[in-house]
Design a protein around this motif. Structure first.
Motif, mmCIF file in Angstrom:
data_model
loop_
_atom_site.group_PDB
_atom_site.id
_atom_site.type_symbol
_atom_site.label_atom_id
_atom_site.label_comp_id
_atom_site.label_asym_id
_atom_site.label_seq_id
_atom_site.Cartn_x
_atom_site.Cartn_y
_atom_site.Cartn_z
ATOM 1 N N ASN A 129 0.079 -6.228 6.688
ATOM 2 C CA ASN A 129 -0.576 -6.634 7.920
ATOM 3 C C ASN A 129 -2.064 -6.677 7.635
ATOM 4 N N HIS A 181 0.830 -1.215 0.000
ATOM 5 C CA HIS A 181 0.000 0.000 0.000
ATOM 6 C C HIS A 181 0.868 1.270 0.000
ATOM 7 N N GLU A 213 -1.833 0.532 8.103
ATOM 8 C CA GLU A 213 -1.088 -0.643 7.653
ATOM 9 C C GLU A 213 0.066 -0.214 6.751
HETATM 10 ZN ZN ZN Z 1 -2.276 -5.060 2.958
#
Ligand code: ZN
Length: 703
Positions: free
Chosen positions: A597, A528, A543
């Protein structure tokens, strides 16, 4: 929550004990493997070190006592909650001394003020939070959109609005059946009725639970509401035929005979007029229409097929919202890359069904035989009894009558290069193909191909090739098997400029036993980033940030061991998803590890299901995923969700082993707090490092 933690203690000790035993077994089998390279060795977890055992699982959540301030990190205001029964809600009160209730449920507040609850979704879509800290109080309303409840039980015969399926444009081969279904009053008899008054029975298949029963599962003290009549699903098969709905907003199939007869409306107008004057038999095209259909038409009903449901003395009708075409001769289409900037790396992605994981990847200009359509997907015939579904917009249809591709395979030949070996299969057309793997073998199937191969020479060509052969296992499938002397590292499959299928087999790197990472290029992907802030935890730690912190700590560890590191997302700035595995492939990285995560979809109980998992896609990445999973479990002792195959872009590159880790869950307060902790970030990075090193060490042993 407390119960879960109490249960964890003994379970964790058992886990560590088992791991210690496994280490001894592995040491023995690794030695054996060196003497007998042909043996398939069982997976080995990363050996557990003494200092690992001493490290507590996760540090305690630090204490925080700020002003009372309610914040709901999830669900967002106005968001759609897709679970109807129970769902999670998480956020922060700002203080570890606060108490909290949500819709009357007492919710535990963690020392840092974070909370996570799994409670019934409020029917009115409003979560009412009340927090208290000594004399201070705070309240907050969070409004969400909840799924439509199942409608109240039907009165008489009723077809539930919007329940008739399929909807839109379908095309099937002559002789195939189409499944028709709808939801209607239980206990009835139903048919699909065509415009020609043919009736096909639709059978009641199962009763649908009333919403009250589902909700009662989670509400202690509420008796299940007895079911007094309700909804059922009805379904049945209808043979392929041309059906044209009067609903002009529906898509019309692009392939097959779509009933290019008379405009339905004008035909019906004409026939209805002829019928009214008793001249139906003489009117052209009207003989096939039943008086019932014409009566229905005069009452304002649609021209297409309709559903008829009879319950007692009551009858309900509903139109079939389908344009159905028959394909008598398969159509030929070619794959096109419609991007503004077409790329040689473009692949159309095929699936075994209209949904589900991607399974096939074919370059532009591949020729496909189309034998069906379901709205925006075409069905492609690969071999007898083997089909795939691809997006219709990436296929350009060739004129009707174009013969299907029947590639003649003229020759198969290996060419050795310093970094790879090319297997080139000459074909008269650009055919679809599929590569499958074993630990030391690659199998290439070319579809629509017939062999004219007489010679296939490979002997003493290259030390990486153990054996190769070709076969024609069924009509229109040409198959080549290549056995390697080492485990598969990676490969590319593509068409060359002549249309030949090329399987480019990557030569494994030469690994130094003592310094297995020396000279290797490791692609590290921090999942991300940028506007794609991904998921957040209760205190809004993202995250993307957690992933980046771990990735940045992993980089120097790898470099200190002699590796070069390619960071696919070096900073906060967003990097496009597809660009990341491409970067790793283009730079000839030796492995790709994507750091993530986890988060749950709506409706999953986060207390029972959280833990560590790792994902791979191709078999040549399994051992990398195994090492990562074992190392992360050894380091953090979270619950073992397991490693598994997943259809993820970061796990799909074929040129190198690739795996994606999901170390912890952002929404679990203990795990979010741990991910914020630089010491834990370092431990997670160290576990990744040890796993990557162990992967290279094991591959070195196999060389
Ligand atoms: Zn992810």
């Amino acid at each position: 929550m407390v119960e879960t933690r109490l249960h964890h203690g003994p379970a964790r000790r058992r886990h560590l004990h088992a791991a210690s035993i496994a280490m001894i077994v592995v040491a023995a089998s690794a030695c054996a493997a060196r003497e007998e390279p042909e043996t398939v060795r069982p997976p080995a977890p990363v050996p557990l070190r003494a200092e690992d055992v001493a490290v507590p699982a996760l540090p305690p959540i630090p204490f925080a006592d700020g002003p009372l301030r309610l914040d709901v990190a999830y669900p967002p205001e106005g968001g759609v909650v897709t679970a109807r029964d129970s769902n999670f809600i998480f956020g922060s009160t700002g203080s570890g001394r606060a108490s909290l209730s949500i819709n009357g449920h007492t919710i535990q507040v963690k020392p840092n003020g974070a909370f996570l609850a799994f409670i019934p979704v409020p029917e009115d879509g409003v979560y009412r939070l009340e927090a208290r800290k000594k004399a201070e109080t705070a309240s907050l309303e969070r409004r969400v959109r909840v799924p439509q409840p199942v409608p109240p039980p039907p009165v008489g015969a009723e077809v539930l609005a919007g329940s008739v399926a399929p909807v839109g444009a379908y095309a099937v081969m002559a002789g195939e059946n189409v499944q028709i279904s709808f939801t209607g009053t239980s206990g009835g008899r139903a048919w699909l009725v065509t415009p020609w008054n043919e009736r096909y029975p639709l059978l009641e298949t199962r009763a649908i639970q009333s919403p009250a029963n589902n909700a009662a599962d989670f509400q202690i003290g509420v008796n299940p509401v007895p079911q007094t009549g309700g909804w059922s699903r009805y379904s049945g098969l209808v043979p392929a035929q041309v059906l044209r709905s009067a609903d002009t907003t529906l898509l019309v199939p692009l392939v097959g005979d779509v009933g290019n007869v008379v405009e339905p409306d004008s035909l019906m107008e004409r026939c209805a007029a002829a019928s009214a004057t008793g001249q139906l038999d003489q009117a052209p095209g009207c003989a096939a229409l039943s008086p019932d259909t014409l009566r229905a038409y005069r009452r304002g009903r649609p021209f297409g097929a309709h559903i008829e449901l009879v319950v007692g003395n009551d009858t309900a009708l509903a139109m079939l919202p389908l344009n159905l075409a028959i394909i008598n001769t398969e159509r030929v289409g070619i794959v096109v890359d419609r991007a503004a900037q077409p790329s040689p790396d473009f692949r159309i992605r095929g699936r075994a069904g209209v949904s589900g994981p991607f399974h096939y990847f074919w370059p532009a200009r591949t020729q496909l035989s189309i034998i069906g359509q379901r709205n925006d997907m075409y069905r492609v015939r690969l071999a007898p009894d083997l089909t795939a579904w691809v997006p219709a917009e990436q296929v350009q249809l060739l004129p009707e009558g174009t013969p299907p591709p029947t590639g003649i395979i003229g020759g198969a030949r290996f060419t050795a290069r310093p970094d790879y070996i090319d297997l080139r299969i000459g074909s008269t057309e650009r055919l679809p193909y599929y590569v499958s793997e074993t630990e030391r073998g690659l199998q290439l199937d070319v579809y629509g191909a017939t062999s004219a191969v007489n010679f296939f020479q490979y002997g003493s060509l290259d030390p990486l090739i153990a054996r190769a052969g070709w076969s024609q296992p069924m009509d229109s499938v040409f198959r080549v098997n290549v056995e390697l002397t080492q485990p598969v590292w990676g490969y590319h499959a593509f068409h060359d400029t002549t249309g030949a299928v090329v399987l480019r087999i990557r030569r494994p790197p030469v690994i130094d036993d003592d310094n297995p990472l020396r000279g290797m290029l490791i692609a590290v992907d921090a999942g991300h980033g940028g506007a794609d802030s991904s998921t957040v935890g209760p205190t809004r730690f993202t995250e993307a940030r957690a992933n980046l912190m771990i990735a940045q700590r992993l980089k120097p560890m790898l470099e200190a061991a002699g590796a070069r590191v390619l960071m696919t997302r070096p900073g906060e700035a967003f990097v496009e998803l597809g660009a990341r595995p491409q970067m790793a492939t283009d730079s000839n990285a030796h492995v790709l590890v994507s750091i993530h995560n986890n988060a749950f979809p709506d409706g999953v109980n986060p207390f029972l299901n959280n833990g560590t998992s790792v994902y791979y896609y191709h078999p040549h990445s399994v051992d990398l995923a195994q090492q990562l999973q074992a190392a992360l479990l050894n380091e953090l002792h979270l619950r073992d969700i397991g490693y598994g195959r997943a259809d993820l872009a970061l796990a799909r590159p074929t040129w190198l082993p690739a795996a994606l880790t999901e170390t912890a869950f952002m929404m679990v307060p203990e795990q979010e707090a741990a991910l914020r902790d630089p010491a834990v970030q370092e431990r997670i990075a160290r576990a990744h490092f040890r796993a990557i090193e162990a992967f290279f060490r094991r591959r070195a042993a196999a060389q």
